[in-house]
Design a protein around this motif. Structure first.
Motif: not given
Length: 469
Positions: A53-56, A63-84
């Motif tokens: 996870v990279v600060p960009v 400011e934003a965060w760029l997610v490069l990790g496979y598991q981290e991307i899957q987590h964001v995609l699967r948890h819409p209550k945390q990541f709208s």
């Protein structure tokens, strides 16, 4: 920063101390859109420097965060209550920092679309889209793909040369999707050309957008009055009771996404087939069925390289970074597919492995992914069957790649092959009479601009989610 890794997506919970770079908002961040380094190379460098996870920093010093990790991307995609998906959660929007001229605005400004909806509203809109897509006849669609593919090949078969982007990958999805949407066949090529003009961000992109919007509005009006067996009619008849505006927006959304992603998918697969001798040999030898080969391409070069629209709804630790409520989170799908934690050997074939990120994941996963796969598989199989000696006509290094914020589409794919006569009339399965002939790509269309050579200025995502006109 603590030495031990934090659980992915842990809310509140041990977080990096205030002096850690994770809290250095606006400092030590890579300006993502101001680098001349190719995206894939840049992402790998950032992975080495920062981890998954990279600060960009984005235009307007946002400011934003760029997610490069496979598991981290899957987590964001699967948890819409945390990541709208709703950009109204973005701190930059709430504070008025997203100025009208910011190039991120067309990508992120809230629209009444399933792609920006959460919760019950997302459930309602997605139910209408998914149920309508499920009514597509997959067998009938493949029959049309074969028919249109043969007609397109017949246009250039006698010359022994073609550009497989302009002459094949671009018109084929437009023709097939127009038929499935209930759009008259003579409008398909002009509509597809308008969509691609929007995508390129040419000086006439807004005019093309107007053409597409009007076409979808006319389609809704026509299908309200006289429903048929097509996507537009099924969408309007669904129990979710979409308004005319909602139906128009989702038809436009589906047409732009379907055409652009499928064009890139077809072009990327053909590029790999023409430049990778082992890949081509496995296809020709029957050791790798095409439907499995498509997955290898989706791992290597997904049609959409980055998803920019997720926003944290609470403080959360992702990877080793603390993300605050209201922060923008972008998902680098190509980088996730190349995560060394899941793919230590990138040369290993991924044929038949469908756990790639190309179609997203979680509740927002692409509902029409099998339609794009069906067009690509049937079209490419038919093309290679008719032109078995097809070869790249220029060195691979000369292929034009159009790099943009969220994708790197192939601009052209010139090929040569043994010249052949067109197929005899009546060969192969014929679709219904009204769609027998593919309109000429060069046919006049006064409402659609004709400036395909203009430089790309906006990404297709911007065109897809930009304001209606």
């Amino acid at each position: 920063m603590t030495n031990s890794p934090h659980p992915i997506g842990t809310p509140s919970a041990p977080v990096p101390p205030p002096g850690c770079p994770a809290h250095a908002h606006g400092t030590g961040r890579t300006r993502l859109l101001e680098s001349d380094v190719p995206p894939q190379e840049l992402h790998e460098r950032l992975r080495t420097e920062h981890g998954s996870v990279v600060p960009v920093l984005l235009p307007g010093d946002l400011e934003a965060w760029l997610v490069l990790g496979y598991q981290e991307i899957q987590h964001v995609l699967r948890h819409p209550k945390q990541f709208s998906c709703d950009s109204r959660n973005w701190t930059a929007v709430q504070l008025g920092r997203l100025t009208p001229d910011n190039p991120l605005r067309p990508l992120t400004e809230y629209q009444p679309l399933v792609a920006f909806a959460d919760g019950d509203e997302h459930t309602r809109l997605r139910a209408a889209v998914a149920a309508s897509l499920e009514q597509f006849s997959r067998h009938g669609m493949r029959r049309y793909v074969r028919h249109y593919t043969n007609q397109l090949i017949d246009r250039f078969a006698a010359s022994g040369r073609a550009d497989l982007v302009a002459d094949f990958a671009e018109p084929l999805p437009a023709m097939v999707l127009a038929k499935q949407f209930g759009i008259p066949a003579d409008q398909a090529i002009p509509l597809g050309r308008a969509v691609r003009d929007m995508v390129r961000g040419t000086p006439t992109a807004l005019e093309s957008n107007t053409f597409v919007v009007r076409a979808m509005r006319d389609l809704v009006h026509t299908k309200r009055a006289a429903p048929g067996k097509d996507f537009a009619s099924w969408l309007l008849a669904h129990e979710s009771a979409l308004s005319d505006v909602e139906a128009e927006e989702h038809l436009r959304h589906a047409m732009v996404a379907g055409v652009e992603n499928t064009v890139n998918f077809v072009a990327n697969t053909l590029r790999v087939a023409l430049t990778d001798a082992r890949f081509r040999g496995n296809l020709a030898g029957g050791t790798m069925p095409l439907w499995e080969a498509l997955d290898h391409v989706l791992w290597q070069a997904p049609p959409l390289a980055l998803i920019p629209n997720r926003w944290a709804t609470d403080s959360v630790v992702l990877g080793d970074q603390r993300i605050e409520a209201g922060d923008m989170v972008m998902l680098a799908l190509t980088a996730g597919n190349r995560d060394p934690r899941i793919r230590p050997d990138l040369s290993e074939s991924m044929q038949g492995n469908r756990s790639h990120l190309a179609f997203g994941g979680g509740p927002h996963q692409c509902p029409g992914q099998d339609i794009g796969r069906g067009i690509a598989e049937t079209g490419i199989e038919t093309l290679l069957g008719r032109l078995p000696d097809i070869q790249l006509a220029v060195p691979e290094t000369e292929l034009p790649i159009e790099t943009s914020f969220i994708s790197s589409p192939l601009g052209a794919l010139p090929v040569a092959f043994t010249a052949r006569e067109p197929q005899p009339r009546g060969s192969g399965a014929a679709p219904a009479p009204e769609a027998q002939q593919v309109p000429s790509a060069a046919s006049p269309s006064p409402a659609v601009p004709s400036s395909p050579a203009a430089p790309r200025r906006r990404s297709w995502w911007a065109s897809l989610f930009g304001r209606r006109i």
